[in-house]
Design a protein around this motif. Sequence first.
Motif, PDB file in Angstrom:
ATOM      1  N   ASP A 166       0.793  -1.297   0.052  1.00 37.15           N
ATOM      2  CA  ASP A 166      -0.078  -0.156  -0.045  1.00 37.15           C
ATOM      3  C   ASP A 166       0.885   1.322  -0.015  1.00 37.15           C
ATOM      4  N   PHE A 167       1.950   1.257   0.700  1.00 37.37           N
ATOM      5  CA  PHE A 167       2.859   2.424   0.806  1.00 37.37           C
ATOM      6  C   PHE A 167       3.601   2.553  -0.372  1.00 37.37           C
ATOM      7  N   MET A 168       4.067   1.455  -1.140  1.00 35.02           N
ATOM      8  CA  MET A 168       5.125   1.465  -2.216  1.00 35.02           C
ATOM      9  C   MET A 168       4.348   1.994  -3.584  1.00 35.02           C
ATOM     10  N   LYS A 169       3.066   1.402  -3.667  1.00 29.80           N
ATOM     11  CA  LYS A 169       2.247   1.357  -5.047  1.00 29.80           C
ATOM     12  C   LYS A 169       2.208   2.930  -5.544  1.00 29.80           C
ATOM     13  N   ASP A 170       2.296   3.886  -4.699  1.00 31.86           N
ATOM     14  CA  ASP A 170       2.180   5.167  -5.353  1.00 31.86           C
ATOM     15  C   ASP A 170       3.426   6.096  -4.763  1.00 31.86           C
ATOM     16  N   VAL A 171       4.454   5.484  -4.507  1.00 33.63           N
ATOM     17  CA  VAL A 171       5.603   6.294  -4.111  1.00 33.63           C
ATOM     18  C   VAL A 171       6.595   5.919  -5.427  1.00 33.63           C
ATOM     19  N   VAL A 172       7.013   7.121  -6.174  1.00 30.68           N
ATOM     20  CA  VAL A 172       7.888   6.850  -7.354  1.00 30.68           C
ATOM     21  C   VAL A 172       9.262   7.365  -6.865  1.00 30.68           C
ATOM     22  N   VAL A 173      10.224   6.594  -7.130  1.00 30.27           N
ATOM     23  CA  VAL A 173      11.659   6.926  -6.312  1.00 30.27           C
ATOM     24  C   VAL A 173      12.275   6.937  -7.812  1.00 30.27           C
ATOM     25  N   PRO A 174      12.944   8.414  -7.872  1.00 28.38           N
ATOM     26  CA  PRO A 174      13.756   8.531  -9.000  1.00 28.38           C
ATOM     27  C   PRO A 174      15.143   7.936  -8.770  1.00 28.38           C
ATOM     28  N   VAL A 175      15.648   7.110  -9.754  1.00 32.92           N
ATOM     29  CA  VAL A 175      17.065   6.475  -9.507  1.00 32.92           C
ATOM     30  C   VAL A 175      17.821   6.831 -10.456  1.00 32.92           C
ATOM     31  N   PRO A 176      19.133   7.623 -10.188  1.00 36.20           N
ATOM     32  CA  PRO A 176      19.962   7.894 -11.321  1.00 36.20           C
ATOM     33  C   PRO A 176      20.560   6.492 -11.835  1.00 36.20           C
ATOM     34  N   PHE A 177      20.359   6.504 -13.301  1.00 39.76           N
ATOM     35  CA  PHE A 177      21.125   5.077 -14.148  1.00 39.76           C
ATOM     36  C   PHE A 177      22.208   5.663 -14.699  1.00 39.76           C
ATOM     37  N   PRO A 178      23.635   4.888 -14.074  1.00 37.85           N
ATOM     38  CA  PRO A 178      24.638   5.387 -14.909  1.00 37.85           C
ATOM     39  C   PRO A 178      24.814   5.069 -16.475  1.00 37.85           C
ATOM     40  N   GLY A 179      25.142   5.918 -17.112  1.00 40.40           N
ATOM     41  CA  GLY A 179      25.334   5.616 -18.755  1.00 40.40           C
ATOM     42  C   GLY A 179      26.590   4.672 -18.852  1.00 40.40           C
ATOM     43  N   HIS A 180      26.676   4.039 -20.073  1.00 37.61           N
ATOM     44  CA  HIS A 180      27.876   3.469 -20.506  1.00 37.61           C
ATOM     45  C   HIS A 180      28.352   3.743 -21.672  1.00 37.61           C
ATOM     46  N   GLU A 181      29.363   4.447 -21.781  1.00 42.25           N
ATOM     47  CA  GLU A 181      29.874   5.372 -22.952  1.00 42.25           C
ATOM     48  C   GLU A 181      30.527   4.169 -23.712  1.00 42.25           C
ATOM     49  N   PHE A 182      29.858   3.724 -24.701  1.00 41.75           N
ATOM     50  CA  PHE A 182      30.346   2.638 -25.627  1.00 41.75           C
ATOM     51  C   PHE A 182      31.292   3.218 -26.654  1.00 41.75           C
ATOM     52  N   LYS A 183      32.277   3.579 -26.342  1.00 43.53           N
ATOM     53  CA  LYS A 183      33.671   4.123 -27.161  1.00 43.53           C
ATOM     54  C   LYS A 183      33.831   2.992 -28.576  1.00 43.53           C
ATOM     55  N   ASP A 184      33.850   3.604 -29.824  1.00 43.03           N
ATOM     56  CA  ASP A 184      33.980   2.710 -30.827  1.00 43.03           C
ATOM     57  C   ASP A 184      32.740   1.510 -30.827  1.00 43.03           C
ATOM     58  N   LEU A 185      31.836   2.028 -30.560  1.00 39.30           N
ATOM     59  CA  LEU A 185      30.639   0.859 -30.717  1.00 39.30           C
ATOM     60  C   LEU A 185      30.596   0.287 -32.295  1.00 39.30           C
ATOM     61  N   ILE A 186      30.725   1.325 -32.960  1.00 34.53           N
ATOM     62  CA  ILE A 186      30.697   0.975 -34.595  1.00 34.53           C
ATOM     63  C   ILE A 186      32.168   0.965 -34.757  1.00 34.53           C
ATOM     64  N   ARG A 187      32.805  -0.362 -35.158  1.00 39.66           N
ATOM     65  CA  ARG A 187      34.202  -0.448 -35.517  1.00 39.66           C
ATOM     66  C   ARG A 187      34.189  -0.737 -37.013  1.00 39.66           C
ATOM     67  N   ASN A 188      35.422  -0.210 -37.677  1.00 34.33           N
ATOM     68  CA  ASN A 188      35.549  -0.541 -39.077  1.00 34.33           C
ATOM     69  C   ASN A 188      34.654   0.063 -39.974  1.00 34.33           C
ATOM     70  N   PHE A 189      34.096   1.076 -39.765  1.00 29.35           N
ATOM     71  CA  PHE A 189      33.091   1.930 -40.561  1.00 29.35           C
ATOM     72  C   PHE A 189      33.773   2.151 -41.848  1.00 29.35           C
ATOM     73  N   THR A 190      33.295   1.502 -42.794  1.00 34.92           N
ATOM     74  CA  THR A 190      34.343   2.014 -44.187  1.00 34.92           C
ATOM     75  C   THR A 190      33.154   1.714 -45.155  1.00 34.92           C
ATOM     76  N   LEU A 191      33.608   2.309 -46.273  1.00 36.44           N
ATOM     77  CA  LEU A 191      33.081   2.350 -47.525  1.00 36.44           C
ATOM     78  C   LEU A 191      33.982   1.569 -48.628  1.00 36.44           C
ATOM     79  N   ALA A 192      33.375   0.272 -48.853  1.00 35.30           N
ATOM     80  CA  ALA A 192      34.158  -0.488 -49.752  1.00 35.30           C
ATOM     81  C   ALA A 192      33.862  -0.436 -51.335  1.00 35.30           C
ATOM     82  N   ASN A 193      34.565  -0.538 -52.179  1.00 31.72           N
ATOM     83  CA  ASN A 193      34.306  -0.414 -53.373  1.00 31.72           C
ATOM     84  C   ASN A 193      33.704   0.697 -54.010  1.00 31.72           C
TER      85      ASN A 193
END
Length: 780
Positions: A321-348
């Motif tokens: 009963d207590f929790m059903k209407d309590v909204v708790v903000p939770v900071p969610f840390p990001g994850h910097e995906f460096k070079d998520l796309i690798r070897n981006f090239t244009l061939a031919n």
Amino acid sequence: LTVLTLVLIAILGLGFAAPEVAEQYAKEAMVFEPTDLSIDSFTPTGIRARIQGNFRLDASKVHKKSVRDLGRAGTWIARAVESKPTRVDVFLPEYGDVLLGSADVPRIVLDIRNGHTTHLDFVSDLAAGDIDGIRRIADDWLDGRLGQLRVRGNADVSIKSGIFGLGTQSISNEIVFKAKQIPVMPKYQIGHLGFSEGERDGAKGMLANVSLSVNNNYPVDFELPRFRFDILVPGCSAGADFLVLAEARTAEAKVRPKTEVNVDVSGFVRELPKILITACPDTNTSPIDRLLGSYIEGKNTQIYVRGSSRPSSSTPKWITDFMKDVVVPVPFPGHEFKDLIRNFTLANVHFGLPDPFAAPKSPKSKPRISAVVKAVIGLPEEIKFPIDVVQVRADSDVYYKKRKLGELDLSKWQHANSTRTIIPNEDQEGLLVQSIVKDAPLNITDDDVFTDVVQALIFGGKPVVLGVQAKVDVETETVLGKFVVRDIPAKGKVFVKPVSGGNMATFSPQVGNLEILDTTKSSLTIGAKVNMTNPTEYAATVPYIDINISVNDTILGHATAHNISVIPGPNHGLPIEAIWDPSVQSGIEGTYTGRELLSQYISGYNTTLTLRTHANSFPSQPQLGAALSTFNITLPTPLLKPPPNPNHPFDPKEPPPSPGPHFIDDAVFHLISSTAVLTLLSPLPHTSLYITSVSATASYNNTPIGSLDYDLPFEVPPGVSETPRLPVAWDLGSVGHEAVKKALNGELKVDAEAKVGIRVGAWRERVWYTGKGIGAKVRL
């Protein structure tokens, strides 16, 4: 704490002191140090808690003497008191006297004499009060509006001291908790995060498993039951309702006093609601786009947690009963995906020039690129579920040598296919994505850069490398259906085949055999031979080329080649002439930079020169010279190797000399005449140079030996030569001078610093010199 305060006030108020004195003494003197707080069990109305701690009265904490004296007297007479089982109701006056909760406190016996400690250990049933009122407090706390919290405890306390019953007292007391006394949201860390395909309650979907570690800074001990939560994300606007993304369940966890708490959380997404993946009004992004975008860019984002609408049957109703209407903000840390796309090239790649007869601003009026777009998407280790890429599009900026050339229009969705692969040189799984692009317009934004690219394609002799920076949209297909991941950063290279082949990276010129050909008051004309590799498959005759020589963008001279023939592959002994003229080329700054370069060079410093073309490098092709001016070659300053000294033949037992210049071979100190003779090695095989003046100091182990000042010019011919006897002013009494005397008929290593005037033909300069470890003989 409230119960103990009420009991103490009741004792002191039985005639030992005035009520206000009793209350003041109780509040200031009482010390309760909790040692353990454990939750025995969760009950239908609250919790059963075991409380342990040490109670004592410390009169020294009471500020007012009269209150302190009366309190000590009253408690000494009473000595010890016993309270019968008591019910304490706790209210919140600032919230309309809402009932926070009630506590059933068992019989308690206290030694209330000053300085005496009573160890308390009892079990109490705590019942939650007005759930709606408690929820209001929680909201204020979560929103940071709870500056202080004032609570009032009411109790009817029955007390006796020894065999005397002291009756029942109706007591009320208020305690104010300041902001720093109110607990804060505990910090947590995400130790593991993984996504996989799975089932829950017969439905397929996406599982998210998270391991959390939470700091528990309090002396509490209990078993945390299973809970269920709804995971919410913001809607399109600030005032919009939250959107349910997933349901989360926690496993049972043990909370121990002042230790880290580890909690396993399992989330489940059945499907992505349409409203979650639909673009918000007047934008191209949806709520899920913003969430994923922030996460991929490594930015902290905010998700929200609320008690589940389908709570676990094992969770007490008062908690749900207590929790059903309590909204708790939770900071969610990001994850910097460096070079998520690798070897981006244009061939031919096929590079199409604009059609001169096309309508202005039409696609055909722009250069066009056809190619096979290839990219390897590095799948983060958190992703353990099947994923396919079905379409791609991108906003791409194209660069040439870090200058923006234009924008490649890939805004239309292009069909793509993807296959699982192992990323080369990495032990990581990825997706190889391929898409065929035909006649994609290249919107030129800098005509000068485009001219450079064309010149490089025609005259560069190597594939032109274009850099691409893009924000890529990827339409994926997973167990949740199709949805788009937007604005994934990507970098890559496009290799455009040149009119002639070759690879300029193998150019690698080497300079040697320097010779001074001519001089003026400010310049030297130097001849040299160059070894280089022609990376193309073509031979060429170059009637004339001129290249600037600079240091840190300051032009010090230029090098010229006349009528040289270049063949494919290695070329040796190509003749060039270089003119050293810093003052004419760059004025006062050039004079200073040139002098510093020469001084550092003769002192053995690591120095470099930069070669760069200019608009007049090729008189018949000024655009080619300007185009190649962005391509500079920096190489070590060529070493001037002095001739070997016949008096010092090579000894294989001695360590080889350093590769730097060695213009002073050794020195001889004459003590009686106070003079020095230096043996000099000139690296110029055909030209004499003159030393017009020298002002120097010598030292041994960083202690002075002496100095010399000599302003009569003397010649330094090619090869090995000796200076005239140079007068030395000894630093008498110094440690260095004593070392010189002790080395009589022997040798020691000295350091030298000098300012030297030099002349070669008509050219004059004054430089500084530092030398280390110069061999010096000492003679009478």
